[in-house]
Write an enzyme that holds these catalytic residues in place. Sequence first.
Site, short mmCIF file in Angstrom:
data_model
loop_
_atom_site.label_atom_id
_atom_site.label_comp_id
_atom_site.label_asym_id
_atom_site.label_seq_id
_atom_site.Cartn_x
_atom_site.Cartn_y
_atom_site.Cartn_z
NE ARG A 223 49.75 45.34 25.26
CZ ARG A 223 50.76 44.46 25.31
NH1 ARG A 223 52.01 44.86 25.50
NH2 ARG A 223 50.54 43.17 25.13
CG HIS A 271 55.59 45.65 21.51
ND1 HIS A 271 54.23 45.84 21.52
CD2 HIS A 271 55.83 44.72 22.49
CE1 HIS A 271 53.67 45.06 22.44
NE2 HIS A 271 54.63 44.38 23.04
P1 NDP Z 1 49.87 41.37 35.72
O1 NDP Z 1 48.45 41.12 35.39
O2 NDP Z 1 50.64 40.32 36.44
O3 NDP Z 1 49.99 42.71 36.61
C1 NDP Z 1 49.24 43.84 36.35
C2 NDP Z 1 49.44 44.82 37.49
O4 NDP Z 1 48.73 46.01 37.18
C3 NDP Z 1 48.90 44.29 38.82
O5 NDP Z 1 49.72 44.70 39.88
C4 NDP Z 1 47.55 45.00 38.92
O6 NDP Z 1 47.07 45.20 40.23
C5 NDP Z 1 47.87 46.33 38.30
N1 NDP Z 1 46.65 46.99 37.84
C6 NDP Z 1 45.71 46.54 36.97
N2 NDP Z 1 44.71 47.42 36.86
C7 NDP Z 1 45.02 48.45 37.67
C8 NDP Z 1 44.37 49.67 38.00
N3 NDP Z 1 43.18 50.01 37.46
N4 NDP Z 1 44.96 50.50 38.90
C9 NDP Z 1 46.14 50.15 39.46
N5 NDP Z 1 46.81 49.02 39.19
C10 NDP Z 1 46.25 48.18 38.30
O7 NDP Z 1 50.59 41.74 34.36
P2 NDP Z 1 52.12 41.54 33.96
O8 NDP Z 1 52.96 42.12 35.03
O9 NDP Z 1 52.36 40.14 33.56
O10 NDP Z 1 52.19 42.43 32.64
C11 NDP Z 1 51.88 43.80 32.65
C12 NDP Z 1 51.75 44.31 31.24
O11 NDP Z 1 53.03 44.39 30.60
C13 NDP Z 1 50.97 43.40 30.29
O12 NDP Z 1 49.57 43.52 30.46
C14 NDP Z 1 51.42 43.92 28.93
O13 NDP Z 1 50.57 44.99 28.55
C15 NDP Z 1 52.83 44.46 29.20
N6 NDP Z 1 53.86 43.68 28.50
C16 NDP Z 1 54.68 44.33 27.62
C17 NDP Z 1 55.69 43.66 26.98
C18 NDP Z 1 56.61 44.37 26.06
O14 NDP Z 1 57.45 43.75 25.41
N7 NDP Z 1 56.55 45.69 25.97
C19 NDP Z 1 55.93 42.23 27.19
C20 NDP Z 1 55.01 41.65 28.14
C21 NDP Z 1 54.02 42.36 28.77
P3 NDP Z 1 46.73 43.97 41.19
O15 NDP Z 1 48.06 43.39 41.58
O16 NDP Z 1 46.02 44.59 42.32
O17 NDP Z 1 45.90 43.02 40.38
C1 OXD Z 2 53.06 40.56 25.55
C2 OXD Z 2 53.88 41.45 24.76
O1 OXD Z 2 51.99 40.97 25.97
O2 OXD Z 2 54.80 40.98 24.07
O3 OXD Z 2 53.48 39.40 25.79
O4 OXD Z 2 53.68 42.67 24.78
#
Ligand code: NDP
Ligand code: OXD
Length: 308
Positions: A223, A271
């Site tokens: 993001r 995106h």
């Molecule tokens: P998850 O919730 O499965 O994973 C998030 C990860 O980030 C976890 O490992 C979590 O740690 C870590 N995290 C959260 N907060 C912190 C912090 N303060 N410090 C360190 N690590 C942190 O999310 P997803 O993997 O499913 O997705 C990640 C992001 O990808 C989404 O939130 C979205 O913004 C983005 N996205 C973008 C897309 C695009 O097309 N560009 C498509 C889909 C998603 P922990 O494991 O300890 O909880």
């Molecule tokens: C999602 C994305 O969050 O498309 O699924 O970014």
Amino acid sequence: MIKVQYAARSERWNTHEAPLRAAFADAGLAVDLRIDHAPEDVDYVVYAPNSDLQDFTPYTRCKAVLSLWAGVEKIVGNQTLTMPLCRMVDPGLTAGMVEWVTGHVLRYHLGIDNTLLTQDRWQPMVPPLAEERPITILGLGALGQACAEMLAQIGFPVTGWSRSPKSIEGIACSHGDAGLRDALATAEIVILLLPDTPATHNTLNRETLALLPRGARIINPGRGPLIDDDDLLASLDSGQIGHATLDVFRVEPLPADHAYWAHSNVTVTPHIAAETRAITAARVIAENIRRGEAAEPFLHQVDRSLGY
Ligand code: NDP
Ligand code: OXD
């Protein structure tokens, strides 16, 4: 009959309707799926955070809101949404992210831009092996872990950073502030797959960008707010950061006058890193409705206090 409201942009209905009906039937669920139920009748909402539905107050019997998006930052703070909220973890979306991230890593690793620029002369530049190119992934969730495992399988030494401690075979896992410093110290390529929460804003800033080896590359499909834009631009101008590939931005579409468009060391993608895929996502939604009806815990429920 379970009443399910589809609340996403109307143009998406054609894509999602048939896969949702098929998945409900396959799961043995008797579902009345519509875009226009009376709110007080609705049992579950299938939801996209950019839909017109923002006030959940009338959804008095709704058992869960099931997001079609992985990122829930636009909805997690909505005070009218008092029922469980589940984010999307879709095998199709994950596969797309792994392919996009791997492709952009290999562009950097193999020096593909240089190859394209030197089509008029014989100028051999042999890339190092993957095992000589350390990569760090910030975020080891559904997407970060899948990307980390693919890159490790190719041979890259992969470090991953998360909020809580983790142990993943073949990945050097770190967490916390000290863990972030270690994870950045040797990373030639950094990939951001953190959620957008108050705790992750500006994770890459002047100070943390300076920890990277000179010339490191950044890939951000997470993001926009994960990076301080001014600090990244300054680091690109000074050569501290060699190049950045950015898929997500604070303002989307990225405004036409934004410095990223004109910067020769930035690649902008709109995106598109990964999209929810209707067929596989419908199965996840059906499974969550089955769980709701069976009083089993939902999959991928958002922790409101953490914001993801
Ligand atoms: P998850 O919730 O499965 O994973 C998030 C990860 O980030 C976890 O490992 C979590 O740690 C870590 N995290 C959260 N907060 C912190 C912090 N303060 N410090 C360190 N690590 C942190 O999310 P997803 O993997 O499913 O997705 C990640 C992001 O990808 C989404 O939130 C979205 O913004 C983005 N996205 C973008 C897309 C695009 O097309 N560009 C498509 C889909 C998603 P922990 O494991 O300890 O909880
Ligand atoms: C999602 C994305 O969050 O498309 O699924 O970014």
